[in-house]
Design a protein around this motif. Structure first.
Motif, short mmCIF file in Angstrom:
data_model
loop_
_atom_site.label_atom_id
_atom_site.label_comp_id
_atom_site.label_asym_id
_atom_site.label_seq_id
_atom_site.Cartn_x
_atom_site.Cartn_y
_atom_site.Cartn_z
N ILE A 27 0.85 -1.18 0.00
CA ILE A 27 0.00 0.00 0.00
C ILE A 27 0.90 1.24 0.00
N SER A 28 0.72 2.06 -1.06
CA SER A 28 1.47 3.30 -1.13
C SER A 28 0.93 4.26 -0.07
N LYS A 29 1.85 4.88 0.63
CA LYS A 29 1.43 5.81 1.67
C LYS A 29 0.68 6.99 1.07
N LYS A 30 1.10 7.45 -0.11
CA LYS A 30 0.43 8.60 -0.73
C LYS A 30 -0.87 8.18 -1.43
N LEU A 31 -0.83 7.00 -2.10
CA LEU A 31 -2.00 6.60 -2.88
C LEU A 31 -3.03 5.86 -2.04
N GLY A 32 -2.62 5.27 -0.93
CA GLY A 32 -3.50 4.45 -0.13
C GLY A 32 -4.86 5.07 0.16
N PRO A 33 -4.94 6.32 0.62
CA PRO A 33 -6.26 6.91 0.93
C PRO A 33 -7.16 7.09 -0.28
N TYR A 34 -6.59 6.99 -1.49
CA TYR A 34 -7.37 7.27 -2.71
C TYR A 34 -7.71 6.00 -3.50
N MET A 35 -7.26 4.84 -3.03
CA MET A 35 -7.49 3.60 -3.79
C MET A 35 -8.97 3.28 -3.92
N ALA A 36 -9.74 3.48 -2.87
CA ALA A 36 -11.18 3.20 -2.95
C ALA A 36 -11.85 4.11 -3.97
N TRP A 37 -11.40 5.36 -4.04
CA TRP A 37 -11.96 6.31 -5.01
C TRP A 37 -11.65 5.84 -6.43
#
Length: 516
Positions: free
Chosen positions: A54-64
């Motif tokens: 899980i990328s720290k930067k991309l992780g919060p946006y994966m669901a989107w």
């Protein structure tokens, strides 16, 4: 990373020679846990990650991103998000501060995970799949875009192909009729996509409501129909593959033909020759495997289905019937009558009261007028002043002798000559045009410029007898006077012959005396 050779030495020492794991670890200089792994695998298994990083930067946006990709499955394929567009939206709408590369890699992996997988299918004999394809060809010297109907027998890979000017309901049904005749029977079931040619509407629960013409076709031949999922061409992959095969092999380079009939004859020959092919994974030719298909077919009905589109309509005041945005002429006596227009692939038939009153070549244009000049001659005989402006006669090709006959008739008889010329044209309602033109040429040669003379010469030619014209109707013909013979003239002729004979005898005797 340990080598395969080290794996082999450790495994042999422990498993064959009975060395303990502790001793093996000390001998080979590796950890005991590593010795345990080496005993589990005969070769190095390589690096395996237990779970997706899980990328720290991309992780919060994966669901989107996952939601965007899921929504894309419901829109047109050419309007779905690219990785670049997702990155731009993340940056502008969600405040994403990472780079494009990690977005692109995540989108690629997500799309790979979502790709559909398939189960290999077996096909029982006696079933078929059908579909249309599209290609270009030169027909009668003109490049045209045409459609071709394909029917495939998945069990044997037998195929049938026929080209049409347009993908219409009558072409769809005519393709079935021709395919059944080619195969020598009717498949038990046929698989389709959800084409409007067969399916009028899909109602709740996935039930298909058949189109009127397709329902008639199915009732006539009694085959079962099956339909794939909407938008899923892989449900009938066999015929989809056939559509591409035909385009690549039967239509490359672009076919050149004088007519659709000639083009279809070539396609039929190609389908027949393909029966000799042995496809990958098979040991027998297509033709031999088709025997099982034909043995499982339903018997064909005694008469083929009348593959036409029917429209009830009315004849206009100009003796025209509209069908598919084009107007076709009928004889004037059927004006304002209720008729049935029957559209076939190559022709349009118009029926009134069970009688076929007109047949025209089918037009696939728009707002065109298709005339038969003979349909208007009866009215022109009463409205002869409209002869020069009658649109149905504009493209009528007549021999030069016919135009010369008109000029002579109008020069000698005026308006009545024009009306009599139309009567000559009306002879073509009952006789072939070339026969009437031959009679006109003969009348001109004799100088017999009238409708009666042309008709008499025409009938005499057909009955193989000499024409007997009443010359009192043609005062302009050169007259020949033959007098009656007097019997006394005959007696005088006989007496004169006797005198001549006596003179000849005396002359002959004198010649003999001289010789003596």
């Amino acid at each position: 990373m340990f080598t395969v050779e080290l794996y082999a030495r450790v495994r042999r020492a422990v498993m064959a020679e009975g060395l303990s794991r502790r001793e093996a670890a000390r001998r080979f200089g590796v950890h005991r846990n590593t010795i345990t792994k080496m005993l589990q695998y005969s070769v190095p298994p390589g690096y395996r990650r237990r779970e997706r990083p899980i990328s720290k930067k991309l992780g919060p946006y994966m669901a989107w991103i996952d939601k965007v990709l899921a929504d894309d499955r419901l829109v047109h394929a050419k309007q779905r998000h690219t990785a670049q567009r997702i990155f731009e939206r993340l940056r502008d709408e969600e405040g994403f501060s990472g780079g494009y590369t990690i977005v692109r890699e995540y989108v690629a992996q997500a799309q790979l995970r979502s790709r559909e997988m398939f189960i290999p299918l077996s096909h029982r004999p006696g079933n078929a799949q059908a579909d249309f394809g599209e290609a270009d060809a030169y027909i009668a010297g003109r490049k045209v875009r045409f459609h071709y109907f394909c029917m495939d027998l998945p069990h044997s890979d037998g195929c049938f192909v026929k080209a049409y000017p347009a993908e219409t309901a009558e072409a769809f049904c005519d393709g079935h009729v021709a395919a059944f005749a080619f195969f020598g029977g009717v498949p038990q079931s046929i698989l389709y996509d959800n084409t409007r040619l067969a399916v009028a509407r899909i109602v709740k629960g996935g039930e298909r409501l058949r189109s009127q013409m397709f329902a008639e076709l199915q009732s006539h031949y009694l085959f079962a129909d099956r339909f794939g999922r909407p938008g899923k061409g892989n449900d009938k992959g066999k015929v989809e593959g056939l559509v591409g095969y035909v385009r690549r092999n039967f239509m490359t380079p672009l076919p050149v033909a004088e007519s659709f009939e000639a083009l279809n004859a070539r396609f039929l020959d190609a389908c027949t020759k393909r029966r000799r092919a042995i496809l990958r994974g098979q040991s027998t030719p297509i033709g031999e495997r088709m025997q099982a298909d034909m043995a499982a077919f339903l018997p064909a009905p005694p008469a083929p289905y009348d593959a036409c589109h029917k429209v009830a309509t009315r004849v206009s005041s100009m003796a025209l019937v509209r069908y598919r945005n084009n107007d076709y002429s009928v004889p004037m006596r059927f004006g304002h009558r209720e008729v049935l227009a029957k559209g076939y692939v190559d022709r349009v038939e118009i029926v009134c009261g069970g009688e076929t009153i007109a047949v025209h070549a089918r037009s696939y244009g728009k707002a065109e007028f298709i005339y038969n000049p003979l349909h208007y001659l009866a009215l022109l005989e009463h409205k002869s002043r409209a002869l020069d402006q009658a649109a149905p006669l504009d493209d009528w090709r007549l021999a030069d002798c016919v135009h010369r006959l008109r000029r002579l008739m109008e020069a000698r008889m005026g308006n009545s000559g024009r009306r009599e010329f139309i009567q000559v044209l009306r002879l073509m309602e009952d006789f072939h045009q070339h026969q009437v033109e031959q009679a006109v040429a003969e009348a001109l040669r004799l100088g017999a410029i009238s409708f009666d003379a042309v008709k008499m010469l025409l009938l005499a030619r057909l009955e193989n007898r000499p024409a007997r014209l009443d010359l009192t109707f043609y005062p302009y013909l050169p007259a020949a006077t033959v007098g009656a013979t007097d019997p006394r003239a005959y007696l005088g002729l006989v007496a004169g012959a006797s005198v001549i004979a006596g003179v000849m005898d005396s002359n002959a005797g004198g010649r003999h005396d001289h010789l003596a």
